[in-house]
Write a protein that holds these residues in place. Structure first.
Motif, PDB file in Angstrom:
ATOM      1  N   ASP A 164     -19.710 -36.441 -24.455  1.00 53.98           N
ATOM      2  CA  ASP A 164     -18.676 -36.061 -25.418  1.00 53.98           C
ATOM      3  C   ASP A 164     -17.729 -35.091 -24.718  1.00 53.98           C
ATOM      4  O   ASP A 164     -17.921 -33.883 -24.771  1.00 53.98           O
ATOM      5  N   PRO A 165     -16.697 -35.621 -24.044  1.00 54.42           N
ATOM      6  CA  PRO A 165     -15.766 -34.759 -23.294  1.00 54.42           C
ATOM      7  C   PRO A 165     -15.111 -33.694 -24.162  1.00 54.42           C
ATOM      8  O   PRO A 165     -14.744 -32.623 -23.654  1.00 54.42           O
ATOM      9  N   ALA A 166     -14.954 -33.960 -25.459  1.00 52.58           N
ATOM     10  CA  ALA A 166     -14.304 -32.995 -26.333  1.00 52.58           C
ATOM     11  C   ALA A 166     -15.226 -31.834 -26.704  1.00 52.58           C
ATOM     12  O   ALA A 166     -14.754 -30.781 -27.145  1.00 52.58           O
ATOM     13  N   ARG A 167     -16.549 -32.014 -26.515  1.00 53.35           N
ATOM     14  CA  ARG A 167     -17.504 -30.966 -26.880  1.00 53.35           C
ATOM     15  C   ARG A 167     -18.544 -30.823 -25.777  1.00 53.35           C
ATOM     16  O   ARG A 167     -19.673 -31.281 -25.902  1.00 53.35           O
ATOM     17  N   PRO A 168     -18.183 -30.197 -24.666  1.00 53.90           N
ATOM     18  CA  PRO A 168     -19.148 -30.037 -23.572  1.00 53.90           C
ATOM     19  C   PRO A 168     -20.308 -29.145 -23.982  1.00 53.90           C
ATOM     20  O   PRO A 168     -20.185 -28.319 -24.893  1.00 53.90           O
ATOM     21  N   LEU A 169     -21.433 -29.353 -23.313  1.00 54.72           N
ATOM     22  CA  LEU A 169     -22.575 -28.475 -23.514  1.00 54.72           C
ATOM     23  C   LEU A 169     -22.479 -27.317 -22.532  1.00 54.72           C
ATOM     24  O   LEU A 169     -22.311 -27.529 -21.325  1.00 54.72           O
ATOM     25  N   VAL A 170     -22.584 -26.095 -23.043  1.00 53.01           N
ATOM     26  CA  VAL A 170     -22.563 -24.890 -22.212  1.00 53.01           C
ATOM     27  C   VAL A 170     -23.976 -24.316 -22.204  1.00 53.01           C
ATOM     28  O   VAL A 170     -24.552 -24.044 -23.260  1.00 53.01           O
ATOM     29  N   LEU A 171     -24.529 -24.146 -21.008  1.00 52.80           N
ATOM     30  CA  LEU A 171     -25.876 -23.615 -20.837  1.00 52.80           C
ATOM     31  C   LEU A 171     -25.790 -22.250 -20.172  1.00 52.80           C
ATOM     32  O   LEU A 171     -25.229 -22.116 -19.079  1.00 52.80           O
ATOM     33  N   ARG A 180     -21.861 -25.948 -17.300  1.00 56.02           N
ATOM     34  CA  ARG A 180     -21.300 -26.770 -18.354  1.00 56.02           C
ATOM     35  C   ARG A 180     -21.274 -28.229 -17.918  1.00 56.02           C
ATOM     36  O   ARG A 180     -21.086 -28.542 -16.750  1.00 56.02           O
ATOM     37  N   THR A 181     -21.458 -29.141 -18.899  1.00 56.59           N
ATOM     38  CA  THR A 181     -21.352 -30.568 -18.626  1.00 56.59           C
ATOM     39  C   THR A 181     -20.890 -31.296 -19.878  1.00 56.59           C
ATOM     40  O   THR A 181     -21.217 -30.901 -20.999  1.00 56.59           O
ATOM     41  N   ALA A 182     -20.129 -32.362 -19.666  1.00 57.31           N
ATOM     42  CA  ALA A 182     -19.670 -33.176 -20.794  1.00 57.31           C
ATOM     43  C   ALA A 182     -20.642 -34.288 -21.123  1.00 57.31           C
ATOM     44  O   ALA A 182     -20.521 -34.937 -22.166  1.00 57.31           O
ATOM     45  N   GLY A 183     -21.627 -34.533 -20.237  1.00 59.40           N
ATOM     46  CA  GLY A 183     -22.567 -35.613 -20.519  1.00 59.40           C
ATOM     47  C   GLY A 183     -23.542 -35.879 -19.392  1.00 59.40           C
ATOM     48  O   GLY A 183     -23.956 -37.014 -19.173  1.00 59.40           O
ATOM     49  N   ARG A 201     -27.501 -37.545 -13.384  1.00 63.71           N
ATOM     50  CA  ARG A 201     -26.416 -38.404 -13.852  1.00 63.71           C
ATOM     51  C   ARG A 201     -25.163 -37.576 -14.109  1.00 63.71           C
ATOM     52  O   ARG A 201     -25.247 -36.434 -14.551  1.00 63.71           O
ATOM     53  N   ASP A 202     -24.014 -38.174 -13.820  1.00 66.19           N
ATOM     54  CA  ASP A 202     -22.733 -37.518 -14.070  1.00 66.19           C
ATOM     55  C   ASP A 202     -22.639 -36.255 -13.214  1.00 66.19           C
ATOM     56  O   ASP A 202     -22.985 -36.298 -12.033  1.00 66.19           O
ATOM     57  N   SER A 203     -22.183 -35.151 -13.763  1.00 66.59           N
ATOM     58  CA  SER A 203     -22.040 -33.930 -12.986  1.00 66.59           C
ATOM     59  C   SER A 203     -22.214 -32.722 -13.895  1.00 66.59           C
ATOM     60  O   SER A 203     -22.070 -32.806 -15.115  1.00 66.59           O
ATOM     61  N   VAL A 204     -22.558 -31.595 -13.271  1.00 67.88           N
ATOM     62  CA  VAL A 204     -22.692 -30.318 -13.969  1.00 67.88           C
ATOM     63  C   VAL A 204     -21.841 -29.308 -13.219  1.00 67.88           C
ATOM     64  O   VAL A 204     -21.913 -29.203 -11.995  1.00 67.88           O
ATOM     65  N   GLU A 205     -21.044 -28.556 -13.947  1.00 69.09           N
ATOM     66  CA  GLU A 205     -20.168 -27.571 -13.337  1.00 69.09           C
ATOM     67  C   GLU A 205     -20.766 -26.179 -13.494  1.00 69.09           C
ATOM     68  O   GLU A 205     -21.011 -25.714 -14.612  1.00 69.09           O
TER      69      GLU A 205
END
Length: 318
Positions: A164-171, A180-183, A201-205
């Motif tokens: 969900d690019p509009a609601r990234p998860l912030v850890l 943070r990651t969008a998915g 999978r994907d990426s984590v910033e």
């Protein structure tokens, strides 16, 4: 998995202050059960806010002191020290590797806690799946605005975040570490002051204390104290392998690897030799037998395990 407003984690300093105040009131009530002034003070304190009342209930329930247990003059005088020691047992502090007040603070902040060798799978309504690792603690914030927010208070976890690019998860982790990651799908752990992140999978910033983008098949190891980090690549399928019984290490300091494996062992594991603790270890470790896995990790350093008691294992060179 989503907490209600009553269970929302508080800032650590405020929770600590309220906890101290609640403990003082519990001691006053136990040592002077017939005091009208003490009863009035407790009622006034609990009535100040929902947080005050919630912390009062958690402290008294944790110590078995709710209701009639707070009354009666036959009980011995209560002190802050024995209240905290009793609370450490009541809150399962041995399983979490902490004692007394820190364990109580962790309990007040956490929405999910696990014991030694326990895995806790969870799911959000949006499809996000999380597995909390052993001897770990996590707080989930209300999902509002443009983000989904989690704080890993202690230990390790696996995240498979619904895109969900509009609601990234912030850890958020300890020592100001934030990502943070969008998915993405990834594992993260906090062991002996070191944060390990491996992406499947994907990426984590990584957005604090420094910025870096970790793609699938990559890992980063961050020393939260000095900000130094290392990066590398490995098969993304190995991320989160501890969920199925394998701990993975890639040129990792032994003290960090020991802290992770120790989450499957009862009691406390201490690395008594700093040189051994700094030795780098790589490999796959089968945690279906965690004591053997620990011995396998230590053996290349020339160190040895000594079981001092049922609750203490020491790693040293002699």
């Amino acid at each position: 998995m989503r907490p209600g407003p009553e269970d929302r984690p508080e800032p650590d300093h405020r929770a600590s202050r309220l906890l101290d105040e609640a403990i003082d009131l519990v001691i006053r009530r136990q040592n002077a059960p017939e005091s009208a002034a003490t009863l009035q003070a407790i009622a006034a304190w609990r009535g100040r806010s929902a947080d005050h009342d919630r912390i009062w209930r958690r402290v008294t329930e944790a110590h078995g002191l709710s209701g009639s247990a707070l009354g009666g003059s036959a009980k011995p005088a209560l002190t802050r020290r024995n209240l905290l020691l009793a609370g450490a047992v009541g809150l399962g502090a041995g399983a979490l590797g902490t004692w007394g007040l820190p364990a109580m603070r962790l309990r007040l902040q956490a929405d999910q806690l696990t014991a030694t060798a326990e895995l806790l799978p969870m799911a959000w309504g949006d499809g996000t799946r999380i597995t909390l690792g052993p001897a770990s603690a996590m707080a989930t914030a209300q999902q509002q605005g443009g983000t989904r927010s989690i704080r890993l208070l202690q230990g390790m976890a696996w995240f498979d975040v619904a895109p969900d690019p509009a609601r990234p998860l912030v850890l958020r982790l300890n020592d100001g570490v934030e990502m943070r990651t969008a998915g993405g799908a990834f594992e993260v752990s906090q062991d002996a002051g070191v944060v390990n992140l491996a992406v499947a999978r994907d990426s984590v910033e990584l957005i604090a204390p420094s910025r870096a983008s970790i793609a699938a098949g990559q890992w980063i190891r961050l020393d939260a104290e000095n900000g130094r980090h290392e990066t590398g690549s490995r098969d993304g399928a190995l991320a989160g392998a501890w969920r199925t019984g394998t701990v993975v290490a890639e040129a990792e300091p032994l003290q960090t690897l020991v802290a992770r494996i120790a989450r499957w062992l009862p009691g406390r594991v201490v690395v008594a030799d700093a040189a051994i603790g700094r030795a780098r270890i790589s490999g796959l470790f089968d945690i279906s037998d965690p004591e053997r896995a620990l011995d396998t990790a230590v053996r290349p350093t020339g160190g040895r395990l000594r079981r001092v008691s049922g609750l203490l294992t020491v790693i040293s060179s002699v």
